[in-house]
Design a protein around this motif. Structure first.
Motif, PDB file in Angstrom:
ATOM      1  N   ASN A  85      31.311  31.513  49.193  1.00 36.63           N
ATOM      2  CA  ASN A  85      32.147  30.756  48.276  1.00 36.63           C
ATOM      3  C   ASN A  85      33.509  30.472  48.880  1.00 36.63           C
ATOM      4  O   ASN A  85      34.080  31.318  49.561  1.00 36.63           O
ATOM      5  CB  ASN A  85      32.379  31.548  46.981  1.00 36.63           C
ATOM      6  CG  ASN A  85      31.161  31.609  46.115  1.00 36.63           C
ATOM      7  OD1 ASN A  85      30.432  30.647  45.977  1.00 36.63           O
ATOM      8  ND2 ASN A  85      30.923  32.770  45.533  1.00 36.63           N
ATOM      9  N   ASN A  86      34.035  29.261  48.602  1.00 35.03           N
ATOM     10  CA  ASN A  86      35.456  29.000  48.754  1.00 35.03           C
ATOM     11  C   ASN A  86      36.103  29.501  47.479  1.00 35.03           C
ATOM     12  O   ASN A  86      35.608  29.211  46.387  1.00 35.03           O
ATOM     13  CB  ASN A  86      35.735  27.503  48.878  1.00 35.03           C
ATOM     14  CG  ASN A  86      35.612  26.997  50.276  1.00 35.03           C
ATOM     15  OD1 ASN A  86      35.862  27.715  51.232  1.00 35.03           O
ATOM     16  ND2 ASN A  86      35.229  25.736  50.400  1.00 35.03           N
ATOM     17  N   VAL A  87      37.170  30.245  47.595  1.00 32.48           N
ATOM     18  CA  VAL A  87      37.860  30.749  46.404  1.00 32.48           C
ATOM     19  C   VAL A  87      39.267  30.195  46.420  1.00 32.48           C
ATOM     20  O   VAL A  87      40.057  30.469  47.337  1.00 32.48           O
ATOM     21  CB  VAL A  87      37.886  32.291  46.374  1.00 32.48           C
ATOM     22  CG1 VAL A  87      38.574  32.783  45.114  1.00 32.48           C
ATOM     23  CG2 VAL A  87      36.482  32.847  46.460  1.00 32.48           C
ATOM     24  N   SER A  88      39.610  29.402  45.404  1.00 35.06           N
ATOM     25  CA  SER A  88      40.924  28.779  45.343  1.00 35.06           C
ATOM     26  C   SER A  88      41.952  29.761  44.789  1.00 35.06           C
ATOM     27  O   SER A  88      41.630  30.870  44.363  1.00 35.06           O
ATOM     28  CB  SER A  88      40.862  27.532  44.458  1.00 35.06           C
ATOM     29  OG  SER A  88      40.683  27.931  43.109  1.00 35.06           O
ATOM     30  N   ASN A 114      41.265  30.993  41.522  1.00 30.23           N
ATOM     31  CA  ASN A 114      40.037  31.808  41.511  1.00 30.23           C
ATOM     32  C   ASN A 114      38.787  31.020  41.128  1.00 30.23           C
ATOM     33  O   ASN A 114      37.805  31.598  40.666  1.00 30.23           O
ATOM     34  CB  ASN A 114      40.200  33.033  40.591  1.00 30.23           C
ATOM     35  CG  ASN A 114      39.343  34.189  41.062  1.00 30.23           C
ATOM     36  OD1 ASN A 114      39.033  34.289  42.245  1.00 30.23           O
ATOM     37  ND2 ASN A 114      38.968  35.064  40.161  1.00 30.23           N
ATOM     38  N   ARG A 115      38.820  29.694  41.327  1.00 30.08           N
ATOM     39  CA  ARG A 115      37.601  28.890  41.141  1.00 30.08           C
ATOM     40  C   ARG A 115      36.752  29.030  42.388  1.00 30.08           C
ATOM     41  O   ARG A 115      37.269  29.097  43.499  1.00 30.08           O
ATOM     42  CB  ARG A 115      37.952  27.424  40.911  1.00 30.08           C
ATOM     43  CG  ARG A 115      38.618  27.185  39.573  1.00 30.08           C
ATOM     44  CD  ARG A 115      39.069  25.753  39.454  1.00 30.08           C
ATOM     45  NE  ARG A 115      37.987  24.826  39.705  1.00 30.08           N
ATOM     46  CZ  ARG A 115      37.433  24.040  38.768  1.00 30.08           C
ATOM     47  NH1 ARG A 115      37.872  24.091  37.537  1.00 30.08           N
ATOM     48  NH2 ARG A 115      36.475  23.205  39.081  1.00 30.08           N
ATOM     49  N   LYS A 116      35.430  29.055  42.205  1.00 26.84           N
ATOM     50  CA  LYS A 116      34.529  29.236  43.325  1.00 26.84           C
ATOM     51  C   LYS A 116      33.677  27.989  43.537  1.00 26.84           C
ATOM     52  O   LYS A 116      33.110  27.466  42.595  1.00 26.84           O
ATOM     53  CB  LYS A 116      33.601  30.429  43.107  1.00 26.84           C
ATOM     54  CG  LYS A 116      34.258  31.750  43.375  1.00 26.84           C
ATOM     55  CD  LYS A 116      34.292  32.583  42.159  1.00 26.84           C
ATOM     56  CE  LYS A 116      34.982  33.891  42.423  1.00 26.84           C
ATOM     57  NZ  LYS A 116      35.850  34.250  41.313  1.00 26.84           N
ATOM     58  N   THR A 117      33.612  27.528  44.779  1.00 23.40           N
ATOM     59  CA  THR A 117      32.716  26.449  45.160  1.00 23.40           C
ATOM     60  C   THR A 117      31.946  26.911  46.380  1.00 23.40           C
ATOM     61  O   THR A 117      32.455  27.677  47.194  1.00 23.40           O
ATOM     62  CB  THR A 117      33.479  25.146  45.473  1.00 23.40           C
ATOM     63  OG1 THR A 117      34.446  25.410  46.472  1.00 23.40           O
ATOM     64  CG2 THR A 117      34.145  24.596  44.231  1.00 23.40           C
ATOM     65  N   ARG A 118      30.712  26.459  46.511  1.00 25.01           N
ATOM     66  CA  ARG A 118      29.852  26.904  47.602  1.00 25.01           C
ATOM     67  C   ARG A 118      30.311  26.334  48.940  1.00 25.01           C
ATOM     68  O   ARG A 118      30.796  25.212  49.020  1.00 25.01           O
ATOM     69  CB  ARG A 118      28.400  26.497  47.346  1.00 25.01           C
ATOM     70  CG  ARG A 118      27.805  27.105  46.091  1.00 25.01           C
ATOM     71  CD  ARG A 118      27.818  28.610  46.108  1.00 25.01           C
ATOM     72  NE  ARG A 118      26.788  29.146  46.985  1.00 25.01           N
ATOM     73  CZ  ARG A 118      26.629  30.438  47.232  1.00 25.01           C
ATOM     74  NH1 ARG A 118      27.422  31.326  46.673  1.00 25.01           N
ATOM     75  NH2 ARG A 118      25.687  30.855  48.033  1.00 25.01           N
TER      76      ARG A 118
END
Length: 60
Positions: A16-19, A22-26
């Motif tokens: 995951n990319n974690v902004s 704390n939003r997660k994108t693959r």
């Protein structure tokens, strides 16, 4: 066929990319592969090797 190391079979991994919020994108983590000529079983051919395996092979 996905590229993988001919020696250790290491391949692309996912996570995951974690902004900051704390939003997660693959995302995917690629392996540092290089196409080099390798002698396996007495036959020399071009294979993909990860740089870690190349480094270990140079120790010998």
């Amino acid at each position: 066929m996905a590229r993988e190391c001919a020696v250790c079979l290491k391949r692309r991994a996912s996570g995951n990319n974690v902004s900051h919020s704390n939003r997660k994108t693959r995302r995917s983590f690629g392996v540092n592969l290089k196409k080099v000529s390798v002698e396996l079983d007495g036959v020399e051919k071009k294979e993909y090797l990860c740089t870690r395996c190349m480094r270990t092979a140079n120790k010998d």
